[in-house]
Design an enzyme around this catalytic site. Structure first.
Site, PDB file in Angstrom:
ATOM      1  N   ASP A 109     -36.956  20.731 -20.649  1.00 47.12           N
ATOM      2  CA  ASP A 109     -38.041  20.119 -19.932  1.00 47.12           C
ATOM      3  C   ASP A 109     -39.435  19.985 -20.542  1.00 47.12           C
ATOM      4  O   ASP A 109     -40.436  19.765 -19.909  1.00 47.12           O
ATOM      5  CB  ASP A 109     -38.185  20.818 -18.538  1.00 47.12           C
ATOM      6  CG  ASP A 109     -38.472  22.411 -18.897  1.00 47.12           C
ATOM      7  OD1 ASP A 109     -38.540  22.824 -19.993  1.00 47.12           O
ATOM      8  OD2 ASP A 109     -38.950  23.154 -17.819  1.00 47.12           O
TER       9      ASP A 109
ATOM     10  N   LYS B 214     -47.348  34.426 -20.009  1.00 44.81           N
ATOM     11  CA  LYS B 214     -48.153  34.242 -19.037  1.00 44.81           C
ATOM     12  C   LYS B 214     -49.258  35.134 -18.371  1.00 44.81           C
ATOM     13  O   LYS B 214     -49.200  35.982 -17.614  1.00 44.81           O
ATOM     14  CB  LYS B 214     -47.280  34.267 -17.691  1.00 44.81           C
ATOM     15  CG  LYS B 214     -46.278  32.838 -17.923  1.00 44.81           C
ATOM     16  CD  LYS B 214     -45.407  32.526 -16.394  1.00 44.81           C
ATOM     17  CE  LYS B 214     -44.654  31.369 -16.629  1.00 44.81           C
ATOM     18  NZ  LYS B 214     -43.535  31.406 -17.592  1.00 44.81           N
TER      19      LYS B 214
ATOM     20  N   ASP C  64     -44.906  19.745 -20.532  1.00 48.38           N
ATOM     21  CA  ASP C  64     -43.989  20.458 -19.883  1.00 48.38           C
ATOM     22  C   ASP C  64     -43.838  19.537 -18.686  1.00 48.38           C
ATOM     23  O   ASP C  64     -44.581  19.700 -17.848  1.00 48.38           O
ATOM     24  CB  ASP C  64     -44.719  21.892 -19.626  1.00 48.38           C
ATOM     25  CG  ASP C  64     -43.557  22.601 -18.974  1.00 48.38           C
ATOM     26  OD1 ASP C  64     -42.819  22.255 -18.288  1.00 48.38           O
ATOM     27  OD2 ASP C  64     -43.897  24.168 -18.938  1.00 48.38           O
TER      28      ASP C  64
HETATM   29  P1  GTP Z   1     -38.740  26.358 -12.671  1.00 47.73           P
HETATM   30  O1  GTP Z   1     -37.377  27.011 -11.627  1.00 47.73           O
HETATM   31  O2  GTP Z   1     -39.449  25.481 -12.108  1.00 47.73           O
HETATM   32  O3  GTP Z   1     -39.323  27.428 -13.225  1.00 47.73           O
HETATM   33  O4  GTP Z   1     -37.882  25.592 -13.754  1.00 47.73           O
HETATM   34  P2  GTP Z   1     -36.711  26.068 -14.699  1.00 47.73           P
HETATM   35  O5  GTP Z   1     -35.575  26.794 -13.984  1.00 47.73           O
HETATM   36  O6  GTP Z   1     -36.233  24.915 -15.427  1.00 47.73           O
HETATM   37  O7  GTP Z   1     -37.342  27.371 -15.518  1.00 47.73           O
HETATM   38  P3  GTP Z   1     -38.035  27.307 -16.786  1.00 47.73           P
HETATM   39  O8  GTP Z   1     -38.923  25.741 -16.709  1.00 47.73           O
HETATM   40  O9  GTP Z   1     -38.787  28.450 -17.191  1.00 47.73           O
HETATM   41  O10 GTP Z   1     -36.947  27.141 -17.957  1.00 47.73           O
HETATM   42  C1  GTP Z   1     -37.220  26.340 -19.078  1.00 47.73           C
HETATM   43  C2  GTP Z   1     -35.760  25.915 -19.866  1.00 47.73           C
HETATM   44  O11 GTP Z   1     -34.892  26.813 -19.992  1.00 47.73           O
HETATM   45  C3  GTP Z   1     -35.401  24.876 -19.038  1.00 47.73           C
HETATM   46  O12 GTP Z   1     -34.996  23.785 -19.827  1.00 47.73           O
HETATM   47  C4  GTP Z   1     -34.362  25.343 -17.974  1.00 47.73           C
HETATM   48  O13 GTP Z   1     -33.290  24.395 -17.700  1.00 47.73           O
HETATM   49  C5  GTP Z   1     -33.664  26.223 -19.004  1.00 47.73           C
HETATM   50  N1  GTP Z   1     -33.201  27.592 -18.342  1.00 47.73           N
HETATM   51  C6  GTP Z   1     -34.030  28.461 -17.733  1.00 47.73           C
HETATM   52  N2  GTP Z   1     -33.262  29.386 -17.016  1.00 47.73           N
HETATM   53  C7  GTP Z   1     -32.059  29.228 -17.519  1.00 47.73           C
HETATM   54  C8  GTP Z   1     -30.703  29.776 -17.465  1.00 47.73           C
HETATM   55  O14 GTP Z   1     -30.208  30.962 -16.772  1.00 47.73           O
HETATM   56  N3  GTP Z   1     -29.607  29.363 -17.997  1.00 47.73           N
HETATM   57  C9  GTP Z   1     -29.775  28.076 -18.920  1.00 47.73           C
HETATM   58  N4  GTP Z   1     -28.484  27.684 -19.409  1.00 47.73           N
HETATM   59  N5  GTP Z   1     -30.825  27.470 -18.932  1.00 47.73           N
HETATM   60  C10 GTP Z   1     -31.959  28.093 -18.363  1.00 47.73           C
END
Ligand code: GTP
Length: 360
Positions: A111, A162, A223
């Site tokens: 993202d 954070k 982001d």
């Molecule tokens: P929020 O729920 O809005 O915080 O978004 P998010 O679920 O995408 O979490 P975050 O932005 O912290 O994740 C950063 C990146 O890691 C993103 O590209 C997510 O798709 C990926 N990501 C987060 N958690 C996981 C997971 O448990 N498994 C995988 N495969 N990717 C993850």
């Protein structure tokens, strides 16, 4: 050959309701799933094989991207039954890599939109002989991010995810969500359980004396976790403020996908994208927004910096500013939706039901 892991399994909860039916990397930005821009940029940097680490709504990725041959690269999908967090996902995806123990492996958060010189990051990693190299950027308000202070050689000194207290804000350098791992370092991440690379893996590597190298690069970086940023990223891609080989048309003030209908007298600008079968009627204004397939903006409506979901509609003389309208939602005429408003998928807002009155 360079291999990469792309983290695409998060729930995208900050982007709801857009992510209720579509995982964040598959939400269209500038006319194609955001992931298509990341893959195209990786390909341009010499990446030949990407392992997509999926979990939430995992089934939608492969039917769209297939084996990657249309993109000129190889794609492999590794799906976690239970989300394993960023570190656990990297560890699980690594089973599909062919790189040797000392080879560099890129890891991308799914993202982030950035103009980073990806090949340059890999070169810096090799020159430093680091266990992991991190892209760092600078943030005016770093509280939402992971702080990563470095010494003047680029050696990472600490991680604070954070920060809550002003005392903890020791730098404006933040983790930008793109890493180069020495392959064998990935194999040290525990398998089969949730691991956060930011909270667990990096601090542990640092405590064990490993060389973590930071490269501060202040090129375009955004982001996309929140709706306003997602919409801005799409508009910046349409306008060419950040380049993407996956943009499905020329850069400009707006982008119309095949089958989009725009009536005479409608005004589009600010990097707006209008999807297939979407209709913008006479006298409507749409600026800096994403209008997904089949959505409709009625006569005299004004839409600014917003995301209109697939098949949603905005009624006559309604104003939508900095808002998200979910898939199939209907906003009646003469409403005023303002910054941060989110209309849930399938919701029905009657005519003249919502007014904005800042003085009350
Ligand atoms: P929020 O729920 O809005 O915080 O978004 P998010 O679920 O995408 O979490 P975050 O932005 O912290 O994740 C950063 C990146 O890691 C993103 O590209 C997510 O798709 C990926 N990501 C987060 N958690 C996981 C997971 O448990 N498994 C995988 N495969 N990717 C993850």
């Amino acid at each position: 050959m360079t291999e990469a892991i792309l983290l695409a399994g998060g729930k995208g909860s900050r982007l709801r309701p857009v992510t209720l039916h579509t995982p964040k990397p598959m939400v269209p930005a500038a006319g194609v799933p955001f992931l298509a821009h990341q893959l195209a940029r990786a390909k341009a940097a010499g990446v030949t094989h990407v392992v997509l680490a999926t979990s939430y709504l995992a089934e939608v990725f492969e039917p769209y991207f297939g084996d990657g041959s249309a993109l000129g690269m190889r794609l492999t999908y590794v799906t976690e039954d239970q989300p394993l967090g960023t570190g656990g996902a990297i560890r699980s995806a690594a089973d599909a890599l062919t790189s040797g123990p000392a080879d560099p492996v890129l890891v991308f958060n799914g993202d982030i939109l950035t103009g980073l010189d990806i090949a340059g990051l890999v070169d810096a990693h090799q020159r430093a002989g680091a266990a992991v190299t991190l892209h760092l950027t600078r943030a005016d308000d770093p509280r939402e991010y992971g702080l990563v202070p470095t010494d003047d050689t680029g050696r990472v000194l600490d991680f604070t995810e954070k920060p809550q207290h002003p005392d903890e804000i020791v730098t404006d350098q933040i983790n930008a969500g793109c890493y180069v791992f020495r392959r064998e370092v990935i194999d040290t991440i525990p398998a089969g359980r949730p691991v956060s690379v930011e909270r667990e893996t990096f601090p542990q590597l640092l405590a064990a004396g490993a060389l973590l190298h930071g490269v501060v690069d202040r090129t375009y970086w955004l982001d996309l976790g929140r709706p306003a940023c997602f919409v801005k990223a799409s508009a910046d891609l349409v306008r060419g403020i950040v380049a993407s080989p996956a943009l499905p048309g020329p850069t400009g003030e707006y982008l119309l996908l095949p089958g989009a209908q725009v009536a005479d007298g409608a005004k589009l600008g600010g990097g707006t994208v209008v999807g297939a079968g979407a209709r913008i009627e006479a006298g409507a204004v749409v600026e800096g927004s994403i209008v997904l397939d089949g959505a409709r903006v009625a006569e005299g409506a004004q839409v600014y910096d917003s995301l209109l979901g697939a098949r949603s509609s905005v009624g006559r003389n309604t104003t939508v500013t900095g808002a998200v309208v979910g898939d199939d939602a209907e906003v009646g005429s003469a409403n005023e939706l303002t910054d941060g408003a989110r209309v849930w998928c399938d919701a029905r807002i009657p005519d003249a039901a919502i007014r904005f009155s800042p003085d009350c």
